[in-house]
Design a protein around this motif. Sequence first.
Motif, PDB file in Angstrom:
ATOM      1  N   UNK A   1      37.418  45.078  47.900  1.00 55.31           N
ATOM      2  CA  UNK A   1      38.445  44.574  48.809  1.00 55.31           C
ATOM      3  C   UNK A   1      38.416  43.047  48.871  1.00 55.31           C
ATOM      4  N   UNK A   2      37.216  42.481  48.841  1.00 56.24           N
ATOM      5  CA  UNK A   2      37.065  41.024  48.916  1.00 56.24           C
ATOM      6  C   UNK A   2      36.064  40.585  47.862  1.00 56.24           C
ATOM      7  N   UNK A   3      36.551  39.889  46.858  1.00 52.41           N
ATOM      8  CA  UNK A   3      35.729  39.374  45.772  1.00 52.41           C
ATOM      9  C   UNK A   3      35.706  37.857  45.841  1.00 52.41           C
ATOM     10  N   UNK A   4      34.548  37.256  45.632  1.00 49.36           N
ATOM     11  CA  UNK A   4      34.408  35.799  45.631  1.00 49.36           C
ATOM     12  C   UNK A   4      33.814  35.376  44.295  1.00 49.36           C
ATOM     13  N   UNK A   5      34.528  34.515  43.597  1.00 51.38           N
ATOM     14  CA  UNK A   5      34.061  33.984  42.326  1.00 51.38           C
ATOM     15  C   UNK A   5      34.076  32.465  42.405  1.00 51.38           C
ATOM     16  N   UNK A   6      33.293  31.812  41.568  1.00 52.57           N
ATOM     17  CA  UNK A   6      33.224  30.350  41.614  1.00 52.57           C
ATOM     18  C   UNK A   6      33.282  29.782  40.212  1.00 52.57           C
ATOM     19  N   UNK A   7      33.851  28.587  40.119  1.00 53.44           N
ATOM     20  CA  UNK A   7      33.987  27.913  38.840  1.00 53.44           C
ATOM     21  C   UNK A   7      34.889  26.703  38.979  1.00 53.44           C
ATOM     22  N   UNK A   8      35.195  26.083  37.870  1.00 51.61           N
ATOM     23  CA  UNK A   8      35.974  24.857  37.875  1.00 51.61           C
ATOM     24  C   UNK A   8      37.473  25.093  37.829  1.00 51.61           C
ATOM     25  N   UNK A   9      38.214  24.026  37.517  1.00 50.79           N
ATOM     26  CA  UNK A   9      39.669  24.099  37.510  1.00 50.79           C
ATOM     27  C   UNK A   9      40.187  25.093  36.477  1.00 50.79           C
ATOM     28  N   UNK A  10      39.470  25.250  35.380  1.00 47.36           N
ATOM     29  CA  UNK A  10      39.911  26.189  34.343  1.00 47.36           C
ATOM     30  C   UNK A  10      39.945  27.612  34.886  1.00 47.36           C
ATOM     31  N   UNK A  11      38.995  27.951  35.753  1.00 38.71           N
ATOM     32  CA  UNK A  11      38.981  29.280  36.354  1.00 38.71           C
ATOM     33  C   UNK A  11      40.206  29.487  37.240  1.00 38.71           C
ATOM     34  N   UNK A  12      40.573  28.454  37.985  1.00 38.48           N
ATOM     35  CA  UNK A  12      41.774  28.555  38.809  1.00 38.48           C
ATOM     36  C   UNK A  12      43.009  28.804  37.971  1.00 38.48           C
TER      37      UNK A  12
ATOM     38  N   UNK B   1      47.921  32.529  46.776  1.00 41.16           N
ATOM     39  CA  UNK B   1      47.888  31.691  47.971  1.00 41.16           C
ATOM     40  C   UNK B   1      46.970  30.515  47.683  1.00 41.16           C
ATOM     41  N   UNK B   2      47.548  29.318  47.689  1.00 40.84           N
ATOM     42  CA  UNK B   2      46.825  28.119  47.271  1.00 40.84           C
ATOM     43  C   UNK B   2      46.918  27.053  48.341  1.00 40.84           C
ATOM     44  N   UNK B   3      45.797  26.408  48.625  1.00 38.37           N
ATOM     45  CA  UNK B   3      45.776  25.216  49.474  1.00 38.37           C
ATOM     46  C   UNK B   3      45.117  24.098  48.683  1.00 38.37           C
ATOM     47  N   UNK B   4      45.812  22.960  48.569  1.00 38.02           N
ATOM     48  CA  UNK B   4      45.275  21.851  47.798  1.00 38.02           C
ATOM     49  C   UNK B   4      46.299  20.758  47.613  1.00 38.02           C
ATOM     50  N   UNK B   5      46.158  20.020  46.527  1.00 40.39           N
ATOM     51  CA  UNK B   5      47.000  18.855  46.290  1.00 40.39           C
ATOM     52  C   UNK B   5      48.376  19.246  45.772  1.00 40.39           C
ATOM     53  N   UNK B   6      49.332  18.349  45.930  1.00 43.20           N
ATOM     54  CA  UNK B   6      50.681  18.567  45.416  1.00 43.20           C
ATOM     55  C   UNK B   6      50.650  18.734  43.899  1.00 43.20           C
ATOM     56  N   UNK B   7      49.900  17.881  43.232  1.00 47.67           N
ATOM     57  CA  UNK B   7      49.837  17.928  41.777  1.00 47.67           C
ATOM     58  C   UNK B   7      49.366  19.295  41.290  1.00 47.67           C
ATOM     59  N   UNK B   8      48.287  19.800  41.863  1.00 45.21           N
ATOM     60  CA  UNK B   8      47.774  21.102  41.452  1.00 45.21           C
ATOM     61  C   UNK B   8      48.711  22.217  41.900  1.00 45.21           C
ATOM     62  N   UNK B   9      49.318  22.076  43.068  1.00 42.86           N
ATOM     63  CA  UNK B   9      50.256  23.080  43.553  1.00 42.86           C
ATOM     64  C   UNK B   9      51.433  23.272  42.618  1.00 42.86           C
ATOM     65  N   UNK B  10      51.924  22.195  42.041  1.00 43.58           N
ATOM     66  CA  UNK B  10      53.012  22.316  41.069  1.00 43.58           C
ATOM     67  C   UNK B  10      52.557  23.094  39.841  1.00 43.58           C
ATOM     68  N   UNK B  11      51.312  22.868  39.418  1.00 44.83           N
ATOM     69  CA  UNK B  11      50.773  23.607  38.276  1.00 44.83           C
ATOM     70  C   UNK B  11      50.629  25.089  38.608  1.00 44.83           C
ATOM     71  N   UNK B  12      50.206  25.397  39.835  1.00 42.40           N
ATOM     72  CA  UNK B  12      50.083  26.787  40.265  1.00 42.40           C
ATOM     73  C   UNK B  12      51.453  27.467  40.228  1.00 42.40           C
TER      74      UNK B  12
END
Length: 468
Positions: A191-202, A215-226
């Motif tokens: 139900x709830x999985x937590x993984x960690x890594x860098x921008x490539x993982x995102x 669902x993303x919270x962060x910068x405008x630049x990265x949000x546009x990429x998402x």
Amino acid sequence: MSDFTMTIAGEGVSAPSTFDVVNPATGTVYAQAPDCSKEQLDAAMESAAEAFTQWRKDEQARRKALLAAADALFASAAEIAPVLTAEQGKPLQDATMELMGAGVWLKYFAELELPREIVQDDDNAFVEVVRKPMGVVAAIAPWNYPVLLATWKLGPALLAGNTVVLKPSPYTPLATLKLGELLRNVLPPGVFNVISGGDALGAQMTSHPVPRKISFTGSVETGKKVAASAAPDLKRVTLELGGNDPAIVLDDADPAQIADKVFGAAFMNNGQVCSAIKRVYVPESLYDDMVEALAAKARSVKVGNGMEEGVEYGPIQNKPQLERVSALVADALSNGAKAAAGGKPIDGPGYFYQPTILADVSDGVRIVDEEQFGPALPVVKYTKLEDAIARANGTHFGLGGSVWGGDLDRAAEVASQLECGSAWVNTHLALAPHLPFGGFKWSGIGVENGPWGVYGFTETQVVYRSKI
């Protein structure tokens, strides 16, 4: 420290490799976090998809599990808080408050009653609008409030019947990994999985075929990429992005009365809040008094390692952000601004910067036009209120804004002219789980919190029962 594991299918999981996590108060490595492999990402997504088939069926079981998750956070806040302080930098008491707040958010959603939406009930038909869960949610949280902002996503997503794969920022993965560990025995596996890594993982998460919602919270630049990554699969997105919140001080305000509140709303979490005050517009008649009142406050606060007693503000969270704040202040000073307080990094180890108040600065200078996300506040002079409102709105951002004055009705009328998701009067950063939070323009898509936040994790279905 290296005893941090990911949570996949309810189990603690190591990774083939790790990455360093730096303590911003010292500038040295504090711990290693697991660097999730592509195969482990696939496993997390598959476990979430499998868990969804049962999790979606029983709303009361979901509410009970969310309440248990909230209680677990309340009970473990003091234990996890030192980890959060070590990786994020905020004072220990603030880290504890963040974790307690995360519990409050989960409890709110566990108890949130959502009304039935019956749109027709007559001789012809009974028609109801129902909210259906989407499936697997890929959630990506930022480094300023890593645990709290994760629960802004987790609570409504789980209540709606979705399952979640969460990735914290690589700058602050540890407390979130601890959250996953804490909830392994509370929530059903997957139900709830937590993984960690860098921008490539995102990037791999947002383009992965399994999630139906990002669902993303962060910068405008990265949000546009998402958003671009989600588009080919038509994944639904909620993007909570940057802000450049203005505060407009009216000519009937008292600088001595409001300065501490304005300062607190600008420098909360060392200025590392998306909806913090980022620029202040002050009428010429009050300008010198307001600058000095803010500067006096800046000179009086205690900055230091968040583990030390009495520290009010910690370091900037990471070196690139320290360099950005330093560059923005230096640019302003080179363009004629005056540092009424602060104006440079603090000597010594760690990513510390003096609380800074900049006077004699105006629009067109980078620190006014851009989001600084750090402990530096420009104070801009104006002569006509209409001009101040236009300058406050003259940006791509539209997250929040506030108006400060003695006449509440007048201040509220001015606040209504702000182009932003939250318009406050004589306060700022008034955030709560029952209040929708989102932005206009580049500050995001969709809202979080309240029933509106839950609906953002659902698809709308019309159930039409004919009576004829």
